[in-house]
Design an enzyme around this catalytic site. Structure first.
Site, mmCIF file in Angstrom:
data_model
loop_
_atom_site.group_PDB
_atom_site.id
_atom_site.type_symbol
_atom_site.label_atom_id
_atom_site.label_comp_id
_atom_site.label_asym_id
_atom_site.label_seq_id
_atom_site.Cartn_x
_atom_site.Cartn_y
_atom_site.Cartn_z
ATOM 1 N N THR A 89 -19.201 87.695 -24.161
ATOM 2 C CA THR A 89 -19.805 88.471 -25.279
ATOM 3 C C THR A 89 -21.090 89.278 -24.956
ATOM 4 O OG1 THR A 89 -18.627 87.288 -26.972
ATOM 5 C CG2 THR A 89 -20.021 89.001 -27.774
ATOM 6 N N LYS A 164 -14.831 93.751 -30.252
ATOM 7 C CA LYS A 164 -15.364 92.381 -30.612
ATOM 8 C C LYS A 164 -16.659 92.329 -31.743
ATOM 9 C CE LYS A 164 -16.917 87.998 -29.832
ATOM 10 N NZ LYS A 164 -16.004 86.675 -30.350
ATOM 11 N N LYS A 239 -26.374 86.250 -32.914
ATOM 12 C CA LYS A 239 -26.159 87.088 -31.479
ATOM 13 C C LYS A 239 -25.421 88.177 -31.694
ATOM 14 C CE LYS A 239 -23.976 86.827 -26.809
ATOM 15 N NZ LYS A 239 -23.419 86.159 -25.856
HETATM 16 P P1 NAD Z 1 -22.381 78.224 -22.668
HETATM 17 O O1 NAD Z 1 -23.724 78.272 -22.797
HETATM 18 O O2 NAD Z 1 -21.666 76.910 -22.806
HETATM 19 O O3 NAD Z 1 -21.930 78.934 -21.245
HETATM 20 C C1 NAD Z 1 -22.532 79.522 -20.325
HETATM 21 C C2 NAD Z 1 -22.515 78.980 -18.899
HETATM 22 O O4 NAD Z 1 -22.964 79.848 -18.325
HETATM 23 C C3 NAD Z 1 -23.496 77.804 -18.882
HETATM 24 O O5 NAD Z 1 -22.649 76.679 -18.314
HETATM 25 C C4 NAD Z 1 -24.536 78.290 -18.042
HETATM 26 O O6 NAD Z 1 -25.163 77.336 -17.304
HETATM 27 C C5 NAD Z 1 -23.839 79.450 -17.248
HETATM 28 N N1 NAD Z 1 -24.666 80.422 -16.311
HETATM 29 C C6 NAD Z 1 -25.968 80.993 -16.786
HETATM 30 N N2 NAD Z 1 -26.401 81.749 -15.954
HETATM 31 C C7 NAD Z 1 -25.619 81.756 -15.071
HETATM 32 C C8 NAD Z 1 -25.580 82.325 -13.493
HETATM 33 N N3 NAD Z 1 -26.709 83.274 -13.211
HETATM 34 N N4 NAD Z 1 -24.751 81.948 -12.659
HETATM 35 C C9 NAD Z 1 -23.662 80.771 -12.948
HETATM 36 N N5 NAD Z 1 -23.537 80.337 -14.266
HETATM 37 C C10 NAD Z 1 -24.531 80.742 -15.105
HETATM 38 O O7 NAD Z 1 -21.669 79.305 -23.490
HETATM 39 P P2 NAD Z 1 -19.907 79.331 -24.170
HETATM 40 O O8 NAD Z 1 -19.905 78.693 -25.632
HETATM 41 O O9 NAD Z 1 -19.255 78.984 -23.109
HETATM 42 O O10 NAD Z 1 -20.065 81.031 -24.284
HETATM 43 C C11 NAD Z 1 -19.928 81.958 -23.173
HETATM 44 C C12 NAD Z 1 -19.682 83.354 -23.919
HETATM 45 O O11 NAD Z 1 -18.748 83.473 -24.668
HETATM 46 C C13 NAD Z 1 -20.892 83.835 -24.566
HETATM 47 O O12 NAD Z 1 -21.168 85.244 -24.081
HETATM 48 C C14 NAD Z 1 -20.513 83.664 -25.848
HETATM 49 O O13 NAD Z 1 -21.175 84.639 -26.800
HETATM 50 C C15 NAD Z 1 -18.923 83.940 -25.899
HETATM 51 N N6 NAD Z 1 -18.121 83.246 -26.884
HETATM 52 C C16 NAD Z 1 -18.374 82.167 -27.272
HETATM 53 C C17 NAD Z 1 -17.661 81.262 -28.285
HETATM 54 C C18 NAD Z 1 -17.922 80.077 -28.845
HETATM 55 O O14 NAD Z 1 -17.268 79.574 -29.930
HETATM 56 N N7 NAD Z 1 -18.786 79.006 -27.926
HETATM 57 C C19 NAD Z 1 -16.670 82.168 -28.809
HETATM 58 C C20 NAD Z 1 -16.419 83.446 -28.667
HETATM 59 C C21 NAD Z 1 -17.316 83.927 -27.277
#
Ligand code: NAD
Length: 292
Positions: A89, A164, A239
């Site tokens: 997102t 979204k 966010k």
């Molecule tokens: P998270 O923080 O658990 O996962 C993100 C991952 O990206 C981490 O493991 C981090 O180490 C990795 N990362 C960061 N920088 C990086 C780079 N330069 N290279 C490689 N990896 C890198 O977050 P999440 O909960 O998995 O969410 C991910 C996305 O999905 C976000 O944009 C969030 O807004 C969206 N989202 C989350 C949810 C939810 O319920 N968690 C629901 C819908 C959408």
């Protein structure tokens, strides 16, 4: 047909999504700066190892600036005609910018944020909101069908993110309205179950009331029944409300309720006790307050 897929960002959402692609028979290689892994997924030690020779590269990252950084490293390694899907997102600008950079190199690009949370990612029941060309969407659709139960092609690049953040702006506003109405009902001496019975079948109904009721012990099981453990964290709602206001600023749209919801979630997360709680814990905020 089995595809070679690179998956970047194996966090709470990305790891189970990548695992589902591997379980369905695709050859998946993953990369995460934190060194996380996913079931059935080979691990690369750098970006090149997760992009070179892949039929598709998928990203699931925290925000738009990280997406831009990663995309700038990924795109030069990708094969022409292959597919870049960003499921994070992010702000509409970053999504458009990334798609344009990919398309300029002959790569098909889709911005495809999801709803459904961690449970949806694990169960393969996410909803994808996709923006990009028809050809890119058609190529990505079989992968969406593995990771999710529904994929809507919303329009050109950026329109997945637009859908979204508009959806989540409605969600943030209706959750606040539902919470403040429960707090008012309490002060008027109304039983919470009666409040639910009436509103959930009257014109005040919404997903926040009917499917995710913020009052413990009322309505279907929700984070309220589990000490407000997320679910969908208040920080993530903040966010998304920030992204909707950023988009509204860019598009010159008047969104007063969205802005008020953003500022209430900002106070809740940054100044009060909302950090680490589900976004429906906003009810306890209103319970604890008086008028003025
Ligand atoms: P998270 O923080 O658990 O996962 C993100 C991952 O990206 C981490 O493991 C981090 O180490 C990795 N990362 C960061 N920088 C990086 C780079 N330069 N290279 C490689 N990896 C890198 O977050 P999440 O909960 O998995 O969410 C991910 C996305 O999905 C976000 O944009 C969030 O807004 C969206 N989202 C989350 C949810 C939810 O319920 N968690 C629901 C819908 C959408």
């Amino acid at each position: 047909m089995s595809m070679k897929i690179g998956f970047i960002g194996l966090g709470n959402m990305g790891a189970p999504m990548a695992a589902n692609l591997a379980k369905a028979g695709h050859v998946v290689t993953g990369y995460d700066v934190a060194g996380t892994t996913a079931e059935g997924v080979a691990v690369a030690t750098d970006i090149a190892g997760v992009t070179k020779g892949m039929d598709a590269v998928i990203t699931m990252l925290p925000n738009g600036s990280i997406l831009r950084q990663v995309a700038a490293q990924v795109i030069p390694h990708m094969t022409k005609g292959s597919l870049f899907i960003d499921c994070s997102t992010v702000d509409v600008e970053s999504a458009k910018n990334t798609s344009e950079a990919a398309e300029n190199e002959g790569i098909l690009a889709v911005d495809a944020p999801v709803s459904g949370g961690i449970g949806g990612a694990a169960g393969g029941t996410l909803t994808f909101m996709a923006g990009g060309s028809e050809a890119a969407f058609e190529k990505a659709k079989p992968l969406f069908d593995i990771m999710g139960q529904k994929a809507v092609h919303c329009g050109d690049a950026g329109s997945g993110q637009a859908a979204k953040i508009c959806n989540n702006m409605i969600l943030g506003v209706t959750m606040i309205a539902t919470c403040e109405a429960f707090a008012l009902a309490d002060k008027l001496g109304l039983d919470r179950q009666k409040m639910f019975d009436v509103v959930s079948t009257s014109s005040g109904y919404s997903w926040s009331m009917n499917a995710y009721c913020p009052a413990p012990g009322v309505g279907p099981q929700s984070p309220a029944d589990n000490g407000y453990k997320p679910g969908f964290a208040a920080e993530l709602m903040l966010k998304d409300l920030g992204l909707s206001q950023q988009a509204a600023e860019m598009a010159n749209a008047d969104t007063p309720m969205g802005e008020l919801a953003r500022s209430l979630y900002a106070a809740f997360v940054e100044e009060e006790d909302g950090s680490g709680k589900d976004f429906s814990a906003m009810l306890s905020r209103f319970e604890a307050r008086n008028r003025g």
